[in-house]
Design an enzyme around this catalytic site. Structure first.
Site, PDB file in Angstrom:
ATOM      1  N   GLU A 137      12.984 -36.818 -58.570  1.00  0.00           N
ATOM      2  CA  GLU A 137      11.550 -37.181 -59.596  1.00  0.00           C
ATOM      3  C   GLU A 137      11.705 -35.477 -59.139  1.00  0.00           C
ATOM      4  OE1 GLU A 137       8.339 -38.982 -57.699  1.00  0.00           O
ATOM      5  OE2 GLU A 137       9.272 -40.783 -56.854  1.00  0.00           O
TER       6      GLU A 137
ATOM      7  N   ASP B 173      19.103 -33.635 -40.555  1.00  0.00           N
ATOM      8  CA  ASP B 173      19.945 -33.129 -39.367  1.00  0.00           C
ATOM      9  C   ASP B 173      20.109 -34.928 -39.147  1.00  0.00           C
ATOM     10  OD1 ASP B 173      20.407 -31.485 -36.832  1.00  0.00           O
ATOM     11  OD2 ASP B 173      19.025 -32.894 -36.452  1.00  0.00           O
TER      12      ASP B 173
END
Length: 560
Positions: A279, A219
């Site tokens: 990751e 957002d």
């Protein structure tokens, strides 16, 4: 935990024997679910996670690749979940963490990725971080939010404005300082210049990555940083005025937002965020950019290369006009400004008037709806479909007393807010509350005129809007050029017609759209050789090199 397959550059999960496509997001179709309005399971008039889980087969049957959930975190709901008071828990109105886990598990079993809304530019004023920050100027979190002293006359530090109206600064009597809020007073802005804040929000994201989500919708991603000099924003040059970020009645549009957002410091932080996601192979980010004057340049900065966001969306297609000229200019500007970036395209979402109401001329709604779906799924980029869009829903007309959106209440009646696009999903036309809830009163009314668009009125009905969306999604999957191919806009079109080609490997598709409410003839150049591609809704009539369209007609063909 994912494991690397040494003989491929792909990853797999122990429970899954198929390789993981780390670039699944590129060209993906994402279905946005507004949780309050999708399906109410417990009968309190508000949608919830168990309700969403019960409807996932419907979503999977559409043929989309992922769902995006608007916020379900703990919140006072001043801005309906976009004011988070606990990033690591589910608000009781939606259910529990266990309900969330079951939703993710079922979505994955159905082949759907799960993207969640991450609102980190600000928190709720009820968040423990803010509660501690406002106690004094010397506590451990004193510098976690944007605090500033008043001017000598007691007025706010500068002229920055809130998107929701008025000054972006609110006086706090405990600290005897102002704090920054780009949105509601109840949504204080975090201070991203503080490394502890960056570490904290990345830690909140890691919590959900460990829980199995496939990515984040970010957002207001360009609002994270502000200028520490707190300089006044200059006025917008009249020729650059653009009301795409805020409604035209809002004075927010009159400023060039040079100092309160879209700051260069954001680049380094977004690289930290991308490193975190890397990751967890196969995860993706889509950022929301709200900047009326510079959105394409920001999208290019935020998505170019392999160490930034995966994709962003702008307001080029969530506002503006539905015309060949506008779309041609927007496509070419995107390609020129961000040639190696990636856009996520949507025509509707939870913040804007539904595009059928916004764009379709009266009497042409059904033809327009089909053409818009074809166009949305033919342009270069990933795609977001907003719940109910696949039913052809228009904006709901609500009485003032039914409004709950603070934005609409503030600017009524010139701007009616966002409630009209957030009303409950309609599942069954002749069932109480359209099958959304057993409650006598739902959080927003179920519009009577939406009922004849309900799922049970369209499912397995030939030529219905719902079945058209399903067919178009199948067609898109059958033609990878539409999902991942290059795009070249054509300039040999008559007025009102948008045409472009999509090319991937040895396939080139020719896509043309009459974006007007009257018939048009397109005389193709003599060297253009087309054959029908079998696209649903492709109703343009090809006679030699003469392509004839009815109002809002479309044609997709193969080029040889």
């Amino acid at each position: 935990m994912s494991h690397f397959a040494p003989d491929s550059k792909q990853y797999w999960h122990p429970s899954d024997t198929s390789p993981l496509d780390r670039n699944w997001w590129r060209g993906a179709v994402i279905y946005q679910i507004y949780p309050r309005s999708f399906q109410d399971h417990n009968g309190d008039g508000v949608g919830d996670l168990v309700g969403i889980t019960s409807r996932l087969e419907y979503v999977a049957d559409l043929g989309v690749d992922a769902i995006w959930l608007s916020p379900v975190f703990t919140s006072p709901m001043k801005d309906f979940g976009y004011d988070v008071s606990n990033y690591r828990d589910i608000d009781p109105i939606f259910g529990t963490l266990e309900d969330f886990d079951r939703l993710v598990e079922k979505a994955h079993a159905l082949g759907l990725k799960v993207i969640i809304d991450q609102v980190i530019s600000h928190t709720s004023d009820r968040h423990p971080w803010f509660a501690e920050s406002r106690v004094s100027r010397t506590n451990e979190k004193a510098n976690w939010y944007v605090w500033a002293d008043p001017k000598p006359d007691g007025s706010p530090p500068n002229n920055w404005l809130s998107i929701f109206g008025g000054s972006a600064w609110h006086w706090d009597g405990r600290r005897m300082q102002y704090y920054l809020h780009n949105f509601l007073v109840a949504q204080p802005d975090l201070n991203f210049h503080n490394p502890d804040v960056q570490n904290a929000v990345l830690g909140e994201m890691r919590f959900w990555l460990e829980r199995g989500v496939d990515g984040f919708r970010l957002d207001t991603v360009n609002f994270y940083f502000h200028s520490q000099g707190l300089e006044n924003n200059p006025p917008v040059n009249p020729e650059d005025y653009n009301a795409s970020t805020a409604p035209a009645v809002n004075p927010y549009n009159l400023q060039e937002h040079t100092y309160d957002k879209s700051r260069p410091e954001n680049i380094a932080f977004l690289k930290r965020m991308r490193a975190l996601l890397d990751e967890y192979p196969g995860k993706a980010t889509v950022g929301e950019i709200g900047d009326a004057q510079h959105q394409l340049e920001i999208m290019a900065q935020y998505t170019s290369g392999d160490d930034m966001l995966h994709m962003c969306y702008t307001f080029d297609y969530l506002g503006g006009e539905y015309s060949a000229a506008h779309f041609r200019a927007a496509i070419e500007a995107t390609e020129a400004t961000a040639p190696d970036g990636w856009i996520c395209i949507a025509f509707s979402n939870h913040d804007v008037v539904r595009h059928v109401t916004r764009w379709a001329p009266h009497g042409h709604e059904e033809r327009f709806t089909r053409q818009a779906a074809m166009l949305l799924m033919s342009m270069r980029g990933s795609v977001c479909i907003y719940q109910g869009e696949e039913l052809g829903l228009g904006e709901a007309e609500l009485a003032f007393e039914d409004l709950v959106d603070p934005y609409g209440i503030e600017f009524w009646p010139e701007f009616k807010g966002r409630d009209g696009c957030r009303t409950p999903m309609v599942w069954q036309a002749h069932i109480h509350q359209g099958g959304f809830s057993s409650a006598n009163r739902t959080w927003l009314p179920v519009p009577a005129h939406h009922l004849h668009h309900a799922v049970d009125q369209q499912e397995h009905v030939a030529n219905s809007v719902l079945e058209f969306y399903r067919a178009m999604l199948v067609f898109r999957k059958q033609h990878p050029a539409l999902a991942k191919g290059s795009i070249t806009v054509r300039h040999d079109t008559p007025e009102g017609v948008l045409a472009f080609t999509r090319t991937l490997d040895d396939e080139t598709l020719f896509c043309a759209f009459n974006m007007t409410a009257y018939p048009v003839v397109y005389e193709l150049p003599g060297e253009t050789a087309l054959s029908d591609a079998g696209a649903p809704g492709s109703d343009g009539q090809l006679d030699g090199n003469r392509l004839s369209f009815g109002p809002f007609g479309a044609y997709i063909g193969r080029m040889s």
